[in-house]
Design an enzyme around this catalytic site. Sequence first.
Site, mmCIF file in Angstrom:
data_model
loop_
_atom_site.group_PDB
_atom_site.id
_atom_site.type_symbol
_atom_site.label_atom_id
_atom_site.label_comp_id
_atom_site.label_asym_id
_atom_site.label_seq_id
_atom_site.Cartn_x
_atom_site.Cartn_y
_atom_site.Cartn_z
ATOM 1 N N ASP A 469 -4.427 -12.008 10.057
ATOM 2 C CA ASP A 469 -3.735 -13.004 9.223
ATOM 3 C C ASP A 469 -3.480 -12.430 7.831
ATOM 4 O O ASP A 469 -3.948 -12.933 6.828
ATOM 5 C CB ASP A 469 -4.559 -14.295 9.138
ATOM 6 C CG ASP A 469 -5.987 -14.046 8.690
ATOM 7 O OD1 ASP A 469 -6.370 -12.869 8.465
ATOM 8 O OD2 ASP A 469 -6.741 -15.029 8.548
ATOM 9 N N GLU A 470 -2.713 -11.344 7.800
ATOM 10 C CA GLU A 470 -2.411 -10.694 6.526
ATOM 11 C C GLU A 470 -0.992 -10.126 6.600
ATOM 12 O O GLU A 470 -0.052 -10.803 6.217
ATOM 13 C CB GLU A 470 -3.445 -9.615 6.221
ATOM 14 C CG GLU A 470 -3.634 -9.463 4.736
ATOM 15 C CD GLU A 470 -5.010 -8.952 4.333
ATOM 16 O OE1 GLU A 470 -5.138 -8.579 3.178
ATOM 17 O OE2 GLU A 470 -5.940 -8.920 5.162
ATOM 18 N N TRP A 541 -2.919 -0.253 -7.249
ATOM 19 C CA TRP A 541 -2.115 -1.329 -6.662
ATOM 20 C C TRP A 541 -0.933 -1.631 -7.594
ATOM 21 O O TRP A 541 0.216 -1.447 -7.223
ATOM 22 C CB TRP A 541 -2.996 -2.563 -6.399
ATOM 23 C CG TRP A 541 -3.677 -2.447 -5.056
ATOM 24 C CD1 TRP A 541 -3.355 -3.146 -3.933
ATOM 25 C CD2 TRP A 541 -4.739 -1.551 -4.683
ATOM 26 N NE1 TRP A 541 -4.138 -2.738 -2.885
ATOM 27 C CE2 TRP A 541 -4.995 -1.771 -3.308
ATOM 28 C CE3 TRP A 541 -5.489 -0.583 -5.338
ATOM 29 C CZ2 TRP A 541 -5.979 -1.061 -2.602
ATOM 30 C CZ3 TRP A 541 -6.461 0.111 -4.649
ATOM 31 C CH2 TRP A 541 -6.703 -0.125 -3.314
ATOM 32 N N GLU A 755 -8.089 1.209 9.414
ATOM 33 C CA GLU A 755 -8.287 0.798 8.023
ATOM 34 C C GLU A 755 -9.548 1.423 7.445
ATOM 35 O O GLU A 755 -9.567 1.886 6.308
ATOM 36 C CB GLU A 755 -8.409 -0.735 7.967
ATOM 37 C CG GLU A 755 -8.661 -1.269 6.568
ATOM 38 C CD GLU A 755 -8.600 -2.779 6.515
ATOM 39 O OE1 GLU A 755 -8.888 -3.420 7.552
ATOM 40 O OE2 GLU A 755 -8.268 -3.327 5.443
ATOM 41 N N HIS A 776 -3.713 0.725 9.927
ATOM 42 C CA HIS A 776 -3.511 0.729 8.483
ATOM 43 C C HIS A 776 -3.117 2.153 8.117
ATOM 44 O O HIS A 776 -3.872 3.081 8.383
ATOM 45 C CB HIS A 776 -4.850 0.440 7.798
ATOM 46 C CG HIS A 776 -4.963 -0.875 7.143
ATOM 47 N ND1 HIS A 776 -5.027 -2.048 7.842
ATOM 48 C CD2 HIS A 776 -5.066 -1.208 5.827
ATOM 49 C CE1 HIS A 776 -5.165 -3.051 6.975
ATOM 50 N NE2 HIS A 776 -5.182 -2.572 5.737
HETATM 51 C C1 BGC Z 1 -5.615 -5.068 2.788
HETATM 52 C C2 BGC Z 1 -5.541 -3.731 2.156
HETATM 53 C C3 BGC Z 1 -5.314 -3.981 0.710
HETATM 54 C C4 BGC Z 1 -6.566 -4.609 0.203
HETATM 55 C C5 BGC Z 1 -6.619 -4.783 -1.259
HETATM 56 C C6 BGC Z 1 -6.830 -5.745 2.277
HETATM 57 O O1 BGC Z 1 -7.088 -6.942 2.845
HETATM 58 O O2 BGC Z 1 -5.543 -5.013 4.166
HETATM 59 O O3 BGC Z 1 -4.971 -2.724 2.782
HETATM 60 O O4 BGC Z 1 -4.843 -2.956 -0.041
HETATM 61 O O5 BGC Z 1 -6.881 -5.781 0.889
HETATM 62 O O6 BGC Z 1 -7.814 -4.956 -1.684
#
Ligand code: BGC
Length: 873
Positions: A469-470, A541, A755, A776
Amino acid sequence: MKVEQIKFNFTKSGPLEGTINTATPAISWNFSGSEKNWHQASYQIRVRLKNESQWQEFPVSSSNSNLFVEWPGEPLKSRASFDLSVRVQGDNGDLSEWSEPVHGQVGLLVNQEQWPAKFIAIKNQPREDGETAPETLFRKSFFLSKKVKTAKIFSTALGIYNLELNGKEVAEDFLNPGWTTYEKRLLHQFYDVTELLNLGSNVIGARVGAGWYLGKFGFDGGLVNIYGEKRAISLFIEVIYEDHSTDLICSDDSWNAAYGPIVAAGLYDGETYDATKEVTGWSSDVSSGSYWAGVEVVDFDIARIEPQSFPHVTVQRTITGTVLPPTPKGKTVLDFGENIVGVPRFTNIKAKKGYKVTLRFAEVMEHGELGIRPLRSARCTDVYTFKGDAKGELYQPHFTFHGFRYCEVEDPEGVLDLQKLEAVVISTNAKQIGDFECDNVLLNQLHSNVVRSTRGNFITLPTDCPQRDERMGWTGDIAVFGKTAAFLLDCSSMLDSFLKDLWSEQQIRTSGPWPHAPAVVVPDVVKHMEHFWDKQISAIWQDCAVILPFSLFKATGSTNLLKQQYESMETWIDCLPKLKDLMLWDRTNVFLQLGDWLDPTAPPDRPANGKTDSYLVADAFLYYILSNMVTISGQVCRRNISKYEKMASQCKKDWLSKYSKETGELTSNSETAYSLAICFGLYDLEDQVKFAGNRLSEIVKKANYTIGTGFAGTPHILPALFATGHYEEAFQMLLTKECPSWLYPVTMGATTIWERWNSMMPDGTINPGEMTSFNHYALGAVASTMHELIGGVSIIEPGYRKFKVRPQPGGGLKRCHVEHESPYGLVSSRWEISGDDFTLNVTVPPNTTAIIDLPDGRSEEQGSGKHTFECKI
Ligand code: BGC
């Protein structure tokens, strides 16, 4: 010499490739041909507008540039289409043929004309409840009394949509209009439908699902109706008759709407399709079905509409699976053999009316069952109810997608032919332009895993992951991976759109703790949630605002992109909180620096708590983006060069005095700290670099060559070891299979980049962290090392105008091949070792030069052509 691959800005021409989004697109082309030392001396462009029979030839330009040359003619009109062709003359005097004409299509440009169609929704559509988001069907009949020369559809939606014309699908593409910062940008698509029209009666149909616009989306339960409350379509058909007269058929309040067989569909949860609710002929016969209702016009600011100038999401390929033995719980599971992104498809299946099959998806198995914990709240389930068609039924979901390798099939009567159940692999159709191959199968698998993860996560924008859910445009992920992505896929047009959204979000964010800072995810859905991420800024980021355009500039040579993003970059540098006296991050009010995110030593539930001081990382990236700003300003705003030079040199000084001793020893004794210091050029003295290289290699040896870096350090650790002469250690590290390492997931059967280094633990259980995905791309940035240092190809001048080929064999490799279709043409390096003989074959595209560095220390400069070099090793 042949001119090929003409592009308009970053946009390729062709069906589903996107349309031109400006009246004066810059033109680029590349070359095929192996002429030695060929350089372009001049070029000529000719254009033939639709409806004109004559080419308009523009004067010869004596420029040697074949990239982003200015549009030569009058600005193009909105919706114009034209053919364009280029010929070039080399400095040897030879003139090429005119290139095959390419067809250019301009989208609707809102600064020239208004979007003529209304946005329409079914009357009285209830608010989404997050559980059921049915589709709306729209249709309209129209009559064409004259012979049609061309017919084009310009369309968009609030939600996601597919079109049918006279009962036929207009295109096999997905998830249009894609996800953008809808508050500022909504993309329209374009289709040539000349072949689908009839003389006489015609019916246009559109089905619209909830998608990002109003469907459930976001973590921690998510939200519904994020951007609006109504599923709406807006389209017009531009008809040009053979007698040159024209017609526009626009969506308006005369259309009809109904709820269709898709009774519920969500990007996360999957689709529920009840075929008993289908109306045969819904998009070909307006007398079909009795329940068609009226529509209402929905307000939408049409100034936000712009042409989609990058490829649509399309089917890449389809695969079938193998049936696993029944699970301990007695379930039937299909294994597709690779972790892909897409939807299922079955065809020709017969079952009685009302019979239901359910398909659930997951990336991995755990304890013999589908491993669904990593999906969090995403249900990833498709349900199909048969209508009982004796001829057989076909199903492929429309308004969802899943990240999966395994599919659990609930089919009590066994009607499905599991051998034939397909997985339809989808992705933004960015062509693969880079590849790597060597004689180590594990490294090849690692590289193909990187490519698969890039594909799977490029779904209208660069996402973090495709399954839970992202599925959001996390800026840090593409900041660290953008360079690798641009080598592998022709994705600049898609990333250009993403960067426009990044800047849009900065403009939208006028309040809160960090006005005008970029968002952590783009488009910024988090701002709609009561969530700490909304108040969050972090190095890497937010630094995406500088890092990504800079990486794309290097890969493509586009200064236009830098110009487009310059204000975004400057705005970020201005609002980045800096101390008064030191050019370092001010920590006040910064909730959490994500630092070396997902360092394997960080606790599973605290991925930001790695062993490297997160401010050492943040401040190193501050120096990195400030130095990028010096180069960028040199391209687009020279008066700012000295400002950024000063800021950068101040930052370096402050960084060194805060985090480094005179010797070069750093306050964090970690791989990431030393790698960043070496690769970003933070040290002043050669001795410090030497110290850092030695210390880094000690740390790496002590860790038995397992990995100790997260998002920040991973792209840099091998380059840092190479740069300081520690080749052995670099290769040992790359080839280590112990957990955590790059090859550990490969030995566990991974087909994508995970990930976490240990998303799956050695005992086959899933990492206990609640945030664990198996797709990821960020940690796959190591592929760049494979391209640059092992294969040997790296950029010297933007766009590969000048590049280096410097293979550095090691790790027992006997051969390696890297290739990349650069903006100039094919770049390739292929080396082989036989005994102590080293042979290198290099392809240098026309209009470029390469510096070839051989392992015996010889260095040569070469122009275009195919070259072979030999030396002893
Ligand atoms: C994402 C990451 C992201 C991160 C940031 C995660 O939930 O999947 O790839 O950059 O949060 O903290």
